[in-house]
Design a protein around this motif. Structure first.
Motif, PDB file in Angstrom:
ATOM      1  N   ALA A   6       0.832  -1.204   0.000  1.00  0.00           N
ATOM      2  CA  ALA A   6       0.000   0.000   0.000  1.00  0.00           C
ATOM      3  C   ALA A   6       0.868   1.256   0.000  1.00  0.00           C
ATOM      4  O   ALA A   6       0.562   2.241  -0.698  1.00  0.00           O
ATOM      5  CB  ALA A   6      -0.940  -0.006   1.200  1.00  0.00           C
ATOM      6  N   ASP A   7       1.952   1.246   0.787  1.00  0.00           N
ATOM      7  CA  ASP A   7       2.881   2.382   0.804  1.00  0.00           C
ATOM      8  C   ASP A   7       3.468   2.617  -0.586  1.00  0.00           C
ATOM      9  O   ASP A   7       3.588   3.759  -1.055  1.00  0.00           O
ATOM     10  CB  ASP A   7       4.007   2.137   1.801  1.00  0.00           C
ATOM     11  CG  ASP A   7       3.534   2.127   3.245  1.00  0.00           C
ATOM     12  OD1 ASP A   7       2.525   2.800   3.531  1.00  0.00           O
ATOM     13  OD2 ASP A   7       4.166   1.454   4.070  1.00  0.00           O
ATOM     14  N   ILE A   9       2.223   1.770  -3.493  1.00  0.00           N
ATOM     15  CA  ILE A   9       1.206   2.279  -4.419  1.00  0.00           C
ATOM     16  C   ILE A   9       0.997   3.776  -4.202  1.00  0.00           C
ATOM     17  O   ILE A   9       0.930   4.561  -5.152  1.00  0.00           O
ATOM     18  CB  ILE A   9      -0.110   1.507  -4.249  1.00  0.00           C
ATOM     19  CG1 ILE A   9       0.078   0.043  -4.665  1.00  0.00           C
ATOM     20  CG2 ILE A   9      -1.220   2.158  -5.074  1.00  0.00           C
ATOM     21  CD1 ILE A   9      -1.130  -0.840  -4.400  1.00  0.00           C
ATOM     22  N   ARG A  10       0.890   4.184  -2.933  1.00  0.00           N
ATOM     23  CA  ARG A  10       0.690   5.610  -2.643  1.00  0.00           C
ATOM     24  C   ARG A  10       1.868   6.440  -3.151  1.00  0.00           C
ATOM     25  O   ARG A  10       1.681   7.527  -3.702  1.00  0.00           O
ATOM     26  CB  ARG A  10       0.518   5.815  -1.139  1.00  0.00           C
ATOM     27  CG  ARG A  10      -0.774   5.242  -0.572  1.00  0.00           C
ATOM     28  CD  ARG A  10      -0.966   5.683   0.866  1.00  0.00           C
ATOM     29  NE  ARG A  10      -2.034   4.937   1.515  1.00  0.00           N
ATOM     30  CZ  ARG A  10      -1.859   3.867   2.273  1.00  0.00           C
ATOM     31  NH1 ARG A  10      -0.628   3.429   2.514  1.00  0.00           N
ATOM     32  NH2 ARG A  10      -2.876   3.243   2.809  1.00  0.00           N
ATOM     33  N   ARG A  25      -6.379   3.487  -6.903  1.00  0.00           N
ATOM     34  CA  ARG A  25      -7.309   3.895  -5.850  1.00  0.00           C
ATOM     35  C   ARG A  25      -8.266   2.765  -5.485  1.00  0.00           C
ATOM     36  O   ARG A  25      -8.653   2.637  -4.318  1.00  0.00           O
ATOM     37  CB  ARG A  25      -8.066   5.146  -6.290  1.00  0.00           C
ATOM     38  CG  ARG A  25      -7.168   6.386  -6.380  1.00  0.00           C
ATOM     39  CD  ARG A  25      -7.979   7.658  -6.550  1.00  0.00           C
ATOM     40  NE  ARG A  25      -7.096   8.820  -6.660  1.00  0.00           N
ATOM     41  CZ  ARG A  25      -6.813   9.438  -7.805  1.00  0.00           C
ATOM     42  NH1 ARG A  25      -7.367   9.002  -8.932  1.00  0.00           N
ATOM     43  NH2 ARG A  25      -6.010  10.474  -7.829  1.00  0.00           N
ATOM     44  N   LEU A  28      -6.270   0.503  -3.230  1.00  0.00           N
ATOM     45  CA  LEU A  28      -6.068   1.078  -1.902  1.00  0.00           C
ATOM     46  C   LEU A  28      -7.363   1.111  -1.097  1.00  0.00           C
ATOM     47  O   LEU A  28      -7.356   0.880   0.116  1.00  0.00           O
ATOM     48  CB  LEU A  28      -5.490   2.492  -2.019  1.00  0.00           C
ATOM     49  CG  LEU A  28      -4.056   2.593  -2.532  1.00  0.00           C
ATOM     50  CD1 LEU A  28      -3.674   4.056  -2.769  1.00  0.00           C
ATOM     51  CD2 LEU A  28      -3.083   1.954  -1.541  1.00  0.00           C
ATOM     52  N   TYR A  31      -7.936  -2.403   0.196  1.00  0.00           N
ATOM     53  CA  TYR A  31      -6.695  -3.089   0.564  1.00  0.00           C
ATOM     54  C   TYR A  31      -6.859  -3.855   1.886  1.00  0.00           C
ATOM     55  O   TYR A  31      -7.482  -3.346   2.807  1.00  0.00           O
ATOM     56  CB  TYR A  31      -5.586  -2.041   0.720  1.00  0.00           C
ATOM     57  CG  TYR A  31      -4.194  -2.603   0.867  1.00  0.00           C
ATOM     58  CD1 TYR A  31      -3.442  -2.932  -0.243  1.00  0.00           C
ATOM     59  CD2 TYR A  31      -3.644  -2.805   2.134  1.00  0.00           C
ATOM     60  CE1 TYR A  31      -2.161  -3.441  -0.111  1.00  0.00           C
ATOM     61  CE2 TYR A  31      -2.372  -3.317   2.266  1.00  0.00           C
ATOM     62  CZ  TYR A  31      -1.628  -3.634   1.149  1.00  0.00           C
ATOM     63  OH  TYR A  31      -0.370  -4.142   1.288  1.00  0.00           O
TER      64      TYR A  31
END
Length: 292
Positions: A6-7, A9-10, A25, A28, A31
């Motif tokens: 997730a980190d 992807i952000r 999005r 996420l 997730y």
């Protein structure tokens, strides 16, 4: 501590095309479960084509979507890792080697100190000031009751926080251990209550249920957890993440303890004179009853 998927992807959102960002999005928002959906399902949810989903995975640095899913499986394995699993996979078993040298088996205190310092430093850098401030505000509000609960090992942290808070504010309690008492306690959760939970891997299902119940009653929830995030974090108003990096199979709670002490100091500052008077009264009672 390695960043989560997730980190990643952000961090890469800015590198994606508008259509690929829609895919990111969707991933996420749901997730981690959304990552294990089929490409067709994700494409439909993001209102893009299936090739766009595949290009998004490639842009994130993976050979394909199955490769991205495999990375998440490894991450989820880490979330639920037990001390014995960590021992067997971290190289700790080298200490069992019969031919080890005296130097290699030494305490390596300098290395251990550096590891602890790094974990504490990283924790304080990564805690969002807004989250910390919200926790201080909630715990210093005299109109709110505070309830604290921990787990197998983290009950020690819960008790540490609770005992400090009782020194300078009223209406602080630890969750009862026995089933009947705990059930009764949970039925009394109310809108002005603050529930503080400590839940680190391997996560305990009752912490998530407690968080759900507290939110259903309109109360506030603060969760202390690790970088993989307890499921209880999904129901929290404040999430305080602490690093657990250690050179043993056991997760370190030192960063969490350091953050608790900073939180206690900040709450006491905010409570001010009333807290000081409460401390003096508590010490007077303790001396009178022979506890000091």
């Amino acid at each position: 501590m390695s960043p989560t998927l997730a980190d990643e992807i952000r961090d890469r959102l800015g590198d994606l095309s508008p259509a690929e960002r829609k895919v990111a999005r969707v991933l996420l928002a749901g997730y981690p479960a959304a990552v294990f959906e089929t490409v067709a399902t994700i494409a439909a949810r993001a209102s893009v084509s299936a090739p766009t989903v595949l290009r998004c995975a490639s842009r994130l640095g993976y050979k394909g979507f199955p490769d991205l899913q495999a990375a998440l499986r490894l991450e989820l394995d880490a979330r639920t890792a037990s001390p014995i699993t960590l021992y067997e996979t971290s190289g700790s078993s080298r200490h069992d080697a019969p031919d080890r040298s005296e130097e290699a088996s030494g305490p390596r205190l300098g290395e251990r100190l550096a590891l602890v310092q790094q974990a504490v430093s990283q924790t304080f850098k990564e805690v969002a000031p807004q989250e910390f401030g919200d926790a201080v505000r909630l715990l210093s509000d005299p109109r709110r009751r505070v309830h604290v609960a921990g787990g197998r090992f983290t009950h020690l942290l819960a008790r540490y926080l609770g005992l400090h808070l009782t020194q300078f504010r009223d209406q602080v309690s630890l969750f009862p251990d026995r089933d009947v008492e705990r059930a009764s306690f949970l039925t009394q959760l109310a809108r002005r209550d603050v529930t503080v939970l400590f839940d680190y891997r391997r996560y305990e299902a009752d912490k998530t249920v407690i968080a759900e119940l507290a939110r259903e009653r309109g109360g506030k929830v603060i969760v202390f957890t690790d970088p993989w995030l307890s499921p209880a974090a999904a129901h929290a108003d404040v999430v305080l993440v602490t690093q657990v990096t250690s050179d043993s199979p056991y997760d370190s709670l030192t960063p969490a303890l350091a953050l608790i002490e900073s939180l206690v100091a900040a709450v006491l500052d905010r409570v001010g004179g009333e807290g000081h008077e409460r401390m003096k009264l508590a010490e007077s009672v303790a001396r009178r009853t022979g506890l000091l």
